[in-house]
Enzyme design. Structure first.
Site, PDB file in Angstrom:
ATOM      1  N   ALA A   9       0.797  -1.228   0.000  1.00 56.54           N
ATOM      2  CA  ALA A   9       0.000   0.000   0.000  1.00 56.54           C
ATOM      3  C   ALA A   9       0.826   1.273   0.000  1.00 56.54           C
ATOM      4  O   ALA A   9       0.321   2.332  -0.369  1.00 56.54           O
ATOM      5  CB  ALA A   9      -0.952  -0.002   1.205  1.00 56.54           C
ATOM      6  N   MET A  13       2.138   2.086  -7.000  1.00 54.49           N
ATOM      7  CA  MET A  13       0.920   1.435  -7.465  1.00 54.49           C
ATOM      8  C   MET A  13      -0.033   1.197  -6.314  1.00 54.49           C
ATOM      9  O   MET A  13      -1.249   1.371  -6.455  1.00 54.49           O
ATOM     10  CB  MET A  13       1.264   0.114  -8.151  1.00 54.49           C
ATOM     11  CG  MET A  13       1.635   0.261  -9.617  1.00 54.49           C
ATOM     12  SD  MET A  13       0.294   0.920 -10.649  1.00 54.49           S
ATOM     13  CE  MET A  13      -0.905  -0.407 -10.524  1.00 54.49           C
ATOM     14  N   ASP A  34       2.042  -3.036   4.424  1.00 55.10           N
ATOM     15  CA  ASP A  34       3.318  -2.630   3.852  1.00 55.10           C
ATOM     16  C   ASP A  34       4.335  -2.533   4.985  1.00 55.10           C
ATOM     17  O   ASP A  34       4.005  -2.008   6.053  1.00 55.10           O
ATOM     18  CB  ASP A  34       3.208  -1.271   3.145  1.00 55.10           C
ATOM     19  CG  ASP A  34       4.363  -1.025   2.194  1.00 55.10           C
ATOM     20  OD1 ASP A  34       5.506  -0.811   2.677  1.00 55.10           O
ATOM     21  OD2 ASP A  34       4.143  -1.032   0.970  1.00 55.10           O
ATOM     22  N   THR A  79       4.261  -9.025 -10.837  1.00 54.75           N
ATOM     23  CA  THR A  79       4.728  -9.951 -11.871  1.00 54.75           C
ATOM     24  C   THR A  79       6.119 -10.466 -11.504  1.00 54.75           C
ATOM     25  O   THR A  79       6.759  -9.968 -10.591  1.00 54.75           O
ATOM     26  CB  THR A  79       4.778  -9.265 -13.242  1.00 54.75           C
ATOM     27  OG1 THR A  79       5.645  -8.119 -13.177  1.00 54.75           O
ATOM     28  CG2 THR A  79       3.390  -8.815 -13.678  1.00 54.75           C
ATOM     29  N   ALA A  97      -3.077 -10.861 -13.255  1.00 53.83           N
ATOM     30  CA  ALA A  97      -3.064 -10.130 -14.522  1.00 53.83           C
ATOM     31  C   ALA A  97      -1.674  -9.551 -14.767  1.00 53.83           C
ATOM     32  O   ALA A  97      -1.184  -8.774 -13.948  1.00 53.83           O
ATOM     33  CB  ALA A  97      -4.099  -9.007 -14.518  1.00 53.83           C
ATOM     34  N   PRO A  98      -1.039  -9.914 -15.872  1.00 54.17           N
ATOM     35  CA  PRO A  98       0.234  -9.284 -16.201  1.00 54.17           C
ATOM     36  C   PRO A  98       0.106  -7.784 -16.418  1.00 54.17           C
ATOM     37  O   PRO A  98       1.069  -7.042 -16.231  1.00 54.17           O
ATOM     38  CB  PRO A  98       0.647  -9.996 -17.492  1.00 54.17           C
ATOM     39  CG  PRO A  98      -0.076 -11.299 -17.459  1.00 54.17           C
ATOM     40  CD  PRO A  98      -1.382 -11.000 -16.795  1.00 54.17           C
ATOM     41  N   HIS A 127       9.874   0.214 -19.535  1.00 53.45           N
ATOM     42  CA  HIS A 127       9.313   0.531 -18.226  1.00 53.45           C
ATOM     43  C   HIS A 127      10.243   1.474 -17.464  1.00 53.45           C
ATOM     44  O   HIS A 127      11.398   1.663 -17.839  1.00 53.45           O
ATOM     45  CB  HIS A 127       9.094  -0.746 -17.400  1.00 53.45           C
ATOM     46  CG  HIS A 127       7.873  -1.518 -17.806  1.00 53.45           C
ATOM     47  ND1 HIS A 127       7.855  -2.364 -18.896  1.00 53.45           N
ATOM     48  CD2 HIS A 127       6.622  -1.567 -17.272  1.00 53.45           C
ATOM     49  CE1 HIS A 127       6.647  -2.912 -19.001  1.00 53.45           C
ATOM     50  NE2 HIS A 127       5.891  -2.445 -18.029  1.00 53.45           N
ATOM     51  N   LYS A 131      11.399  -0.874 -12.094  1.00 56.51           N
ATOM     52  CA  LYS A 131      10.719  -2.162 -12.292  1.00 56.51           C
ATOM     53  C   LYS A 131      11.730  -3.281 -12.158  1.00 56.51           C
ATOM     54  O   LYS A 131      12.794  -3.252 -12.788  1.00 56.51           O
ATOM     55  CB  LYS A 131      10.046  -2.213 -13.663  1.00 56.51           C
ATOM     56  CG  LYS A 131       9.259  -3.502 -13.895  1.00 56.51           C
ATOM     57  CD  LYS A 131       8.436  -3.432 -15.150  1.00 56.51           C
ATOM     58  CE  LYS A 131       7.677  -4.734 -15.406  1.00 56.51           C
ATOM     59  NZ  LYS A 131       6.765  -5.094 -14.290  1.00 56.51           N
ATOM     60  N   GLY A 137       5.969  -8.988 -17.284  1.00 52.85           N
ATOM     61  CA  GLY A 137       4.926 -10.006 -17.357  1.00 52.85           C
ATOM     62  C   GLY A 137       4.047  -9.835 -18.578  1.00 52.85           C
ATOM     63  O   GLY A 137       3.603 -10.817 -19.187  1.00 52.85           O
TER      64      GLY A 137
END
Length: 220
Positions: A9, A13, A34, A79, A97-98, A127, A131, A137
């Site tokens: 959190a 994202m 978190d 991912t 979900a990728p 990206h 990342k 992913g």
């Protein structure tokens, strides 16, 4: 009201997901996990029906297992980890979900439809420099979809990591005297929120305990 906890959190994202859930009329944010907040996943999901995870590959599998064993459904956005090992475990559903951007899913679908007609292709994904996994992913998922459609996906997948980027991918097809490029660009993390909220709403009623890909919610 769907009671939602967010793991990761305090990340970029995670913070965006928390805002989106708090603003959704049919959802209630009941927990934020978190290490930077001093809150564990077990504490955050105490009152939750659904947990959304945007953490790191080394933490995400354990987070998902903890939630599933407590009957909390999981929407997985992290991912770079093997979530298939969790298929059917626990007492709840796992959706992975990728990529949660609607446009990214459409990009993959259009590329899949092009593959039988222009079989030679390469994937370039770009990206932000924080990342952790490469290739992404989304890129690996795209490659799998293209191969299943008969495409010859040239390896390696090209991964770019630079500051200033968010999430971008292009599939380049080459044929006799022509090329076709299908590209998707994400300019802010808000782009992922409609897909995340859709997954939260649908994860409790999935047709299977383990489902991969936002296209399963959009096209099935």
């Amino acid at each position: 009201m769907i009671k939602v906890a967010v793991s990761g959190a305090a990340g970029r994202m995670g913070e965006t997901v928390c805002r989106a859930v708090a603003e959704a009329e049919d959802m209630e944010l009941v927990g934020r996990a978190d290490p930077r907040l001093g809150t564990s996943v077990e504490e955050a999901i105490a009152d939750a029906e659904v947990m959304v995870d945007f953490t790191t590959p080394d933490a995400a599998v354990g987070n998902a297992r903890a939630a599933l064993e407590r009957g909390v459904h999981v929407v997985m956005g992290t991912t770079g980890a093997d979530f298939a090992q969790l298929a059917g475990s626990g007492r709840a559903n796992l959706f992975v979900a990728p990529n949660f951007a609607i446009g990214a899913v459409l990009m993959m679908e259009f590329a899949r439809r092009a593959a039988p007609h222009m079989r030679e292709c390469e994937i370039v994904e770009l990206h932000h420099d924080r990342k952790l996994d490469a290739p992404s992913g989304t890129a690996k998922r795209t490659a799998d979809l293209l191969r299943s459609a008969g495409a010859n996906v040239h390896e390696p997948i090209h991964s770019v990591r630079l500051p200033g980027l968010v999430a971008h991918q292009e599939v380049i097809f080459g044929g006799l005297g022509e090329t076709l490029t299908i590209r998707h660009d994400t300019t802010s993390r808000e782009a992922f929120m409609p897909g995340v909220l859709l997954a939260i709403r649908r994860v409790r009623s999935l047709p299977e305990r383990y489902v991969v890909g936002l296209e399963r919610l959009l096209f099935d």
